[in-house]
Design a protein around this motif. Structure first.
Motif, mmCIF file in Angstrom:
data_model
loop_
_atom_site.group_PDB
_atom_site.id
_atom_site.type_symbol
_atom_site.label_atom_id
_atom_site.label_comp_id
_atom_site.label_asym_id
_atom_site.label_seq_id
_atom_site.Cartn_x
_atom_site.Cartn_y
_atom_site.Cartn_z
ATOM 1 N N ALA A 50 -24.231 1.520 34.630
ATOM 2 C CA ALA A 50 -23.352 0.784 33.716
ATOM 3 C C ALA A 50 -23.818 0.951 32.273
ATOM 4 C CB ALA A 50 -23.307 -0.693 34.102
ATOM 5 N N ALA A 51 -25.110 0.863 32.053
ATOM 6 C CA ALA A 51 -25.648 1.013 30.694
ATOM 7 C C ALA A 51 -25.388 2.416 30.162
ATOM 8 C CB ALA A 51 -27.144 0.705 30.686
ATOM 9 N N SER A 52 -25.583 3.430 30.996
ATOM 10 C CA SER A 52 -25.409 4.807 30.526
ATOM 11 C C SER A 52 -23.943 5.138 30.250
ATOM 12 C CB SER A 52 -25.998 5.800 31.531
ATOM 13 O OG SER A 52 -25.205 5.860 32.692
ATOM 14 N N ARG A 53 -23.033 4.388 30.839
ATOM 15 C CA ARG A 53 -21.604 4.649 30.668
ATOM 16 C C ARG A 53 -20.916 3.644 29.747
ATOM 17 N NH1 ARG A 53 -19.993 8.276 34.599
ATOM 18 N NH2 ARG A 53 -21.555 8.679 36.206
ATOM 19 N N GLY A 54 -21.667 2.696 29.205
ATOM 20 C CA GLY A 54 -21.058 1.682 28.347
ATOM 21 C C GLY A 54 -20.066 0.817 29.114
ATOM 22 N N ALA A 55 -20.395 0.512 30.351
ATOM 23 C CA ALA A 55 -19.487 -0.226 31.230
ATOM 24 C C ALA A 55 -20.055 -1.590 31.594
ATOM 25 C CB ALA A 55 -19.251 0.582 32.506
ATOM 26 N N GLY A 56 -19.194 -2.451 32.095
ATOM 27 C CA GLY A 56 -19.602 -3.739 32.623
ATOM 28 C C GLY A 56 -19.991 -3.594 34.085
ATOM 29 N N LEU A 57 -20.464 -4.690 34.658
ATOM 30 C CA LEU A 57 -20.906 -4.676 36.050
ATOM 31 C C LEU A 57 -20.436 -5.942 36.742
ATOM 32 C CD1 LEU A 57 -22.550 -3.259 38.261
ATOM 33 C CD2 LEU A 57 -24.584 -4.413 37.366
ATOM 34 N N ARG A 58 -19.834 -5.772 37.913
ATOM 35 C CA ARG A 58 -19.399 -6.890 38.752
ATOM 36 C C ARG A 58 -20.228 -6.848 40.024
ATOM 37 N NH1 ARG A 58 -13.681 -7.393 41.867
ATOM 38 N NH2 ARG A 58 -13.922 -9.545 42.567
#
Length: 161
Positions: A50-58
């Motif tokens: 998530a960090a490497s892709r600039g994404a959130g996490l559920r």
């Protein structure tokens, strides 16, 4: 063919079933959590991805009530929330840009995770969970989502690797 590779891999394995996958905006990943050592490893990989892709996490803990019914359903769900919170605790400090949402969902783990895989960047699971038979290469939930998820699936290696 993917199951033996995943079962013996010393690193995460990502299985991409479709050439093109439409993701929701803002992008996020889903990670299945059950409190097992494998799911803790999956959470680590999910935060990293998530960090490497600039994404959130559920983060999802799927609670499947026993066939005969829980003696105290409210206490069982509270225990699931505790395990989920403990599993994801502390990882946000290492990845402050990852927006984390976590929830306990009632249902069958494979079905809930497959439904959650719609329009996400990816689904992250451990290779084995808390139940099942030790002789199997992969746990039943890992196998189920591997074959039916609607997005790429990352399976983390067993912690002993």
């Amino acid at each position: 063919m993917a199951v033996p590779v995943i079962a013996h891999a010393h690193c995460p394995v990502i299985v991409v079933r479709e050439a093109e996958h439409v993701t929701q905006q803002p992008p996020f990943l889903v990670v299945g959590v059950d409190g097992s050592p494998d799911s803790k490893t999956a959470v680590d990989y999910a935060f990293e991805e998530a960090a490497s892709r600039g994404a959130g996490l559920r983060a999802l803990y799927v609670w499947h009530p026993p066939l005969l019914g829980a003696l105290d359903e409210q206490a069982a769900q509270q225990e699931c929330r505790r395990l989920l919170s403990e599993t994801v605790a502390g990882r946000g400090a290492a990845y402050p840009d990852v927006e984390l949402h976590h929830e306990v969902v009632r249902g069958h783990p494979v079905k809930v995770l497959i439904e959650a895989s719609t329009h996400v960047l990816g689904l992250v699971v451990g290779s084995r969970g808390l139940g099942g038979f030790t002789g199997l290469l992969l746990g039943s939930v890992s196998q189920g989502v591997l074959y039916h998820a609607l997005c790429p699936v990352m399976v983390g290696p067993h912690p002993k690797h």
